[in-house]
Design an enzyme around this catalytic site. Structure first.
Site, PDB file in Angstrom:
ATOM      1  N   CYS A 179      47.380  40.842  41.545  1.00 19.92           N
ATOM      2  CA  CYS A 179      46.367  41.574  40.785  1.00 19.92           C
ATOM      3  C   CYS A 179      46.375  41.158  39.322  1.00 19.92           C
ATOM      4  O   CYS A 179      47.334  41.400  38.587  1.00 19.92           O
ATOM      5  CB  CYS A 179      46.633  43.088  40.895  1.00 19.92           C
ATOM      6  SG  CYS A 179      45.519  44.047  39.876  1.00 19.92           S
ATOM      7  N   HIS A 185      41.201  45.805  43.176  1.00 23.49           N
ATOM      8  CA  HIS A 185      42.297  46.149  44.074  1.00 23.49           C
ATOM      9  C   HIS A 185      42.539  47.636  44.204  1.00 23.49           C
ATOM     10  O   HIS A 185      43.299  48.074  45.043  1.00 23.49           O
ATOM     11  CB  HIS A 185      43.596  45.480  43.603  1.00 23.49           C
ATOM     12  CG  HIS A 185      43.555  43.982  43.705  1.00 23.49           C
ATOM     13  ND1 HIS A 185      43.426  43.173  42.586  1.00 23.49           N
ATOM     14  CD2 HIS A 185      43.587  43.150  44.770  1.00 23.49           C
ATOM     15  CE1 HIS A 185      43.410  41.906  42.955  1.00 23.49           C
ATOM     16  NE2 HIS A 185      43.492  41.871  44.290  1.00 23.49           N
ATOM     17  N   SER A 201      48.974  32.171  38.544  1.00 20.85           N
ATOM     18  CA  SER A 201      49.604  33.436  38.953  1.00 20.85           C
ATOM     19  C   SER A 201      51.046  33.293  39.400  1.00 20.85           C
ATOM     20  O   SER A 201      51.730  34.292  39.595  1.00 20.85           O
ATOM     21  CB  SER A 201      48.806  34.053  40.102  1.00 20.85           C
ATOM     22  OG  SER A 201      47.481  34.257  39.678  1.00 20.85           O
TER      23      SER A 201
END
Lengths: 673, 379
Positions: free
Chosen positions: A391, A378, A333
């Site tokens: 996310c 989320h 990420s």
């Protein structure tokens, strides 16, 4: 004799003899003149030539090795120094029987039997009159052991030499490199004459990259020798002038490295496998660069044993591998900020528009589910929150919207998929995948196709994308400086060993990454600051920070999880756990340090890597009182600052290429379901 | 007091006359003795430097010189007729001893040259250096000269037998010297120029043939002579180093005991076969020229004496001895200065070691005997 016609005639015989004696006398004089002519040729006509040869015959030049330059950290603390040590040396041409001599040394336990072949090779590759070290750094006991048997070893002797010492042991060893005995391979790319008298050569890292600076220029001393090559004091009244050329010590090298920060990084990483790279986003200086586990470079200077080397080489923890620039991992990420920037740059995302995260994503017409990494969902997210909360679903869809080739084109100037240009060699490029790359890389036609699902994975830094920690730190540095690209560098300048004069190297700037508005950078920063204040890294990094931090967690999969399984850290064996990433820069409003941390098999990004990052940031930014240092006191170096080398202006990706890249699927922002 | 000077002058003359009388009584030749003495003294001076200032070397050399001088004095007293009659016996004994050396010779320096007599080690080849020319002269003494074919063939065989035995020891240098000593007798006996030319042609062919029978080290010497640089640290080392020594000496030399080539032991065999290079290095062209002139004086005096002898045997032996002496000098000086291949021939009266000093002085003793025992009436 009873031969009638041939009777003895004494008078004619006497006359014959006298004639012959006169002729013989003439011949003798002629021959003597011939000899004198020859001597005249040698002693008068060719006198200068032979006088030179005679001078060379009795004067031998002995090298005086130059002191190797020191390596200093940015505060001037010694990272690599010199220290005298005893070593055993052998002059090949003076050794009557090389095999016997080496065998004898093996029996004295001064060299190891398994090293004999390698030694012989090295000895043969050197010039016959060059002293070759066969045993480095002898202990007092070894010196004594040899001294009593010395007479048995003609041509072998103990010498005192400067050897390299690394007072901090394995600290920063991969970046610093180490020195070792000059090998056959080294000889092929150095000037042998210049290295006559030198025994150690830089093998890796800074020691190798800056070898010419560090080595200096060896001097020489002329000695009067006899035919055996032994030095003699004088002979007769003819003492030739013996010249001595003093050596020039190598330059000291000043690193960008800050030992305090380096130490903090290594202490924080202790007992784990991983890497930390910290770069000053204002000039590319590498403040800290470490890869753990490491090894003690002093081992190479004293002559590493085969067993020791084997242990290092075969260790499952690969201590010889420089994870910082040669370890390649999926970024996870941590790639999201640059994907988000790409979306903004290509005008494919409205930062304020929200998308709904239901915990899973699927491509149109496909049943394959792409899940939220940590499970759960989320809800409604805008760009900033998507970065802060990391996310996955938001970025699955964003990546799918931008398309792989446009993402790759945008990411390339940040240093993905190519070397950053660090000033030591060995850096790996990682991999920035494109359709073209996949088509040429795979052999089977079925594999050459780029699948839309691969773009989706790209959005969260999984799949083919591979990076080194150095590349990540570089990328964060570009991010932190709003698009300024500096070539990362370990070495910032030199110090003349004699005069102490400092000679700073100008930092090198490369073409900027420019975006339409500074606003776009700020959006990303807001997301990264958010990650630290209330997002994924809030507990691990953000607590009680004396300065604002912008960060991003990342988790790189080692082990892929089946469609309907859930990744459970506890059930997966240690070596198969995810790698933990954390990237950050601070202070977020006026960045002074950008870093990337990876902890192999550390699990989720925030848990292992983020606390380490905080320690490194603190070490650099905080004073002894625990408060943020004044701006001028941060990262102070003994070197004066210099004007940077400006880059050649190059085409700016992002805006211009926005229309040219292929688009995976229908453009435009997906509206939330 | 007033007559002092006159008295002194006449005493000098008296002394000279007295010395001449003594020499005459001892059957010695004054000029030759002086020439030899000068060479020997020069040799001792250079040997002291070349040996690295070794006093024992000088003492041993003085001992050998003394032994040689005694041999010379003794032989000078011997009647030439007796010498002539004993020649074939000497030759026979010499050949016999060479056979013994060949059979069970003591091994010295990798070659069988010595015969251990318990007290001294004796080289039969040294004896042959004198015995061969004497025997050839003895053979020619009664025959009409110049010699004819059958005589020549017989003499060739007579010379080649000991030469062959010495050559297989192997000692090529000495073998060549013996052959030369014998051949010079025949040449001085009036060997026709045509035959000499023919022999030279045969010699060239023989050289090619001999090449195939040479030991490796002998071939190497020849090759190295042709191009010393091919083996600068092996066989060529001697020649290269000696040329450096001579060449670096220049006209005046580096000075006594200051030759770096010699003193730092860069020059091999510096006190034996290559001592002439030390002369060149330390005393220069002038020093070597002086030594060559001294040799030239000795040789020409010896050659002159040979013409003054009164029978064929005496003439031939004396002539051969004189010329052989020059051959020694020429081969050694030529070898050291790079004109000739490296063969183990010492510089007469100067090189250290071996029994050659004794043999040489014995030869001069014989030469003086041949000259000074004059018959009342020429035969």
């Amino acid at each position: 004799m009873a031969r009638g016609v041939h009777i003895k005639d004494h008078w004619s015989e006497q006359r014959l003899f006298d004639q012959r004696a006169i002729v013989a006398g003439a011949i003798i004089i002629l021959f003597t003149l011939g000899l004198l002519g020859r001597l005249f040729l040698l002693q008068v006509i060719r006198h200068d030539y032979y006088a030179d040869l005679s001078q060379g015959n009795r004067v031998r030049t002995e090298p005086i090795p130059a002191a190797r330059g020191l390596i200093l950290d940015r505060q001037g603390e010694v990272v690599a120094g010199n220290q005298p040590a005893y070593q055993l040396e052998l002059v090949p041409e003076e050794v009557p029987n090389l095999k016997a001599a080496l065998d004898g040394l093996v029996q004295l336990d001064l060299i190891r039997a398994e090293d004999v072949d390698e030694l012989k090779k090295t000895i043969r590759s050197r010039r016959a009159f060059d002293s070759v070290p066969v045993r480095l750094r002898m202990s007092d006991e070894d010196v004594g052991k040899f001294a009593v048997r010395r007479f048995e070893f003609q041509g072998v002797d103990i010498r005192t030499r400067q050897t390299r010492s690394y007072p901090n042991g394995d600290m920063g060893v991969h970046a610093l490199g180490y020195v070792g005995a000059i090998s056959e391979a080294d000889l092929s790319h150095i000037d042998r004459a210049a290295y006559s008298g030198t025994f150690l050569i830089g093998k890796q890292g800074v020691e190798s990259a800056y070898e010419t600076k560090l080595h200096g220029v060896n001097g020489s001393r002329e000695l009067l020798v006899n035919a055996q090559g032994r030095s003699v004091d004088k002979q007769g009244a003819f003492i030739p002038t013996l010249n001595t050329h003093a050596p020039t010590a190598g330059d000291d090298i000043v690193l960008a490295m800050d030992l305090k920060v380096q130490r903090a990084a290594e202490d924080a990483l202790a007992g784990r496998r991983g890497a930390v790279v910290a770069i000053d986003p204002n000039n590319g200086d590498v403040i800290a660069m470490t890869s753990r586990p490491g090894f003690d470079p002093n081992m190479f200077g004293r002559g590493i044993t085969r067993a020791e080397y084997g242990a290092l080489k075969d260790s499952i923890d690969t201590p010889l591998l420089d994870r910082a620039m040669r370890g390649v991992y999926p970024p996870g990420s941590t790639v999201k900020p640059v994907i988000a920037l790409a979306g903004l740059a290509y005008h494919l995302v409205d930062p304020d528009q929200t998308r709904f995260c239901a915990g899973q994503f699927h491509l149109p017409g496909s049943a394959h589910l792409y899940r939220e990494g940590k499970g759960g969902h989320h809800g409604w997210m805008n760009l900033v929150e998507a970065i802060a909360k990391s996310c996955d679903v938001y970025f699955y869809s964003l990546a799918d919207t931008i398309g792989v080739d446009r993402i790759a084109a945008f990411m390339s100037p940040f240093g993905f998929g190519r070397t950053t240009g660090l000033d030591i060699s060995g850096e790996l490029k990682g991999l920035l995948p494109t359709r073209e790359w996949k088509a040429s890389y795979f052999k089977r036609p079925a594999d050459k196709m780029w699948f839309p699902g691969e773009t989706v994975n790209f959005g969260i830094g999984q799949g083919y994308l591979n990076v080194t920690p150095l590349q990540m730190a570089h990328y964060v540095s570009v991010l932190a400086s709003r698009g300024k690209v500096w070539k990362p560098r370990l070495v910032t300048g030199f110090r003349d060993a004699l005069s102490g004069r400092l000679e700073p190297l100008a930092p090198v700037r490369e073409p900027d990454v420019t975006l339409a508005t500074p606003e776009e950078w700020s959006r990303i920063y807001a997301g990264m600051v958010g990650a630290v204040t209330h997002g994924t890294a809030a507990g691990a990094v953000g607590k009680n920070a004396a300065y604002p931090i912008a960060g991003k967690t990342g988790t790189a999969q080692v082990f892929s999880v089946g469609q309907n399984e859930k990744y459970n850290e506890k059930t997966v064996s240690e070596r198969l756990r995810d790698h933990s990433w954390f990237i950050a820069f601070a202070p977020a409003d006026q960045p002074r340090i950008a870093l990337a941390v990876i902890v192999e098999n550390g699990g989720w990004g925030a848990s292992a890597a983020a606390p380490i990052a905080r320690k490194v940031l603190d070490a650099y930014l905080l004073g002894d009182d625990g408060k943020l240092k004044p701006s001028g006191a941060i990262g102070r170096s003994i070197l004066p600052t210099t004007k940077p080398v400006e880059p050649p202006q190059a085409p700016v990706p992002g805006q211009k290429r926005a229309d040219t890249g292929p688009i995976d699927s229908a453009g435009g922002v997906k509206s939330p379901p | 007091m007033i007559y002092e000077e006159v008295t002194t002058g006449s005493r000098t003359r008296r002394t000279l006359t007295g010395a001449a009388r003594v020499l005459f009584a001892l059957k010695l030749d004054g000029p030759l003795i002086i020439g030899l003495a000068l060479v020997a003294v020069y040799g001792l001076i250079i040997l002291y430097s070349a040996s690295g200032q070794s006093a024992p070397t000088i003492y041993r050399t003085l001992g050998r010189l003394a032994l040689g001088t005694i041999a010379m004095l003794v032989l000078a007293q011997v009647n030439p007729n007796f010498l002539r009659r004993t020649s074939p016996w000497l030759y026979a004994i010499g050949v016999f001893l060479l056979f013994i050396v060949y059979g069970m010779g003591h091994i010295g320096k990798g070659a069988q040259r010595w015969l251990d007599l318990g007290i001294i080690r004796f080289q039969p080849s040294e004896l042959m250096k004198l015995a061969v020319p004497m025997t050839v002269a003895w053979f020619l003494h009664d025959r009409a000269l110049p010699p004819r074919w059958p005589t020549l063939l017989l003499l060739t065989a007579m010379i080649l037998l000991p030469v062959g035995l010495v050559a297989i020891q192997p000692d090529l240098g000495t073998a060549a010297l013996i052959a030369i000593a014998g051949a010079l007798v025949i040449v001085m006996a009036g060997l026709s120029v045509r035959i000499m030319g023919g022999l030279m042609a045969v010699g060239v062919a023989g050289a090619w043939f001999g090449w195939n029978f040479m030991h490796d080290y002998q071939r190497k010497r020849v090759l190295t002579f042709l191009d010393p640089q091919t083996d600068p640290l092996g066989a060529g080392y001697h020649i290269i180093q000696s040329q450096i020594a001579i060449g670096s000496g220049g006209v005046f030399g580096k000075g006594w005991m200051n030759g770096s080539q010699a003193q730092l032991e860069l020059l091999p065999e510096r006190s034996t076969d290559f001592i002439f290079a030390v002369v060149g290095e330390e005393f220069g062209l002038l020093g070597q020229g002086l030594l060559l002139l001294l040799y030239l004086f000795v040789v020409s005096r010896a050659l002159y004496l040979s013409t003054q002898t009164q029978d064929t045997f005496a003439r031939l032996v004396a002539g051969s001895l004189a010329l052989t002496f020059f051959v020694y000098v020429f081969i050694n000086a030529g070898m050291v200065s790079g004109l000739l291949p490296v063969v183990g021939v010492p510089l007469p009266l100067v090189s250290y070691g071996g029994t050659s000093v004794v043999t040489l002085l014995a030869g001069f003793g014989i030469l003086m005997a041949l000259y000074s025992h004059r018959k009342l009436v020429s035969s």
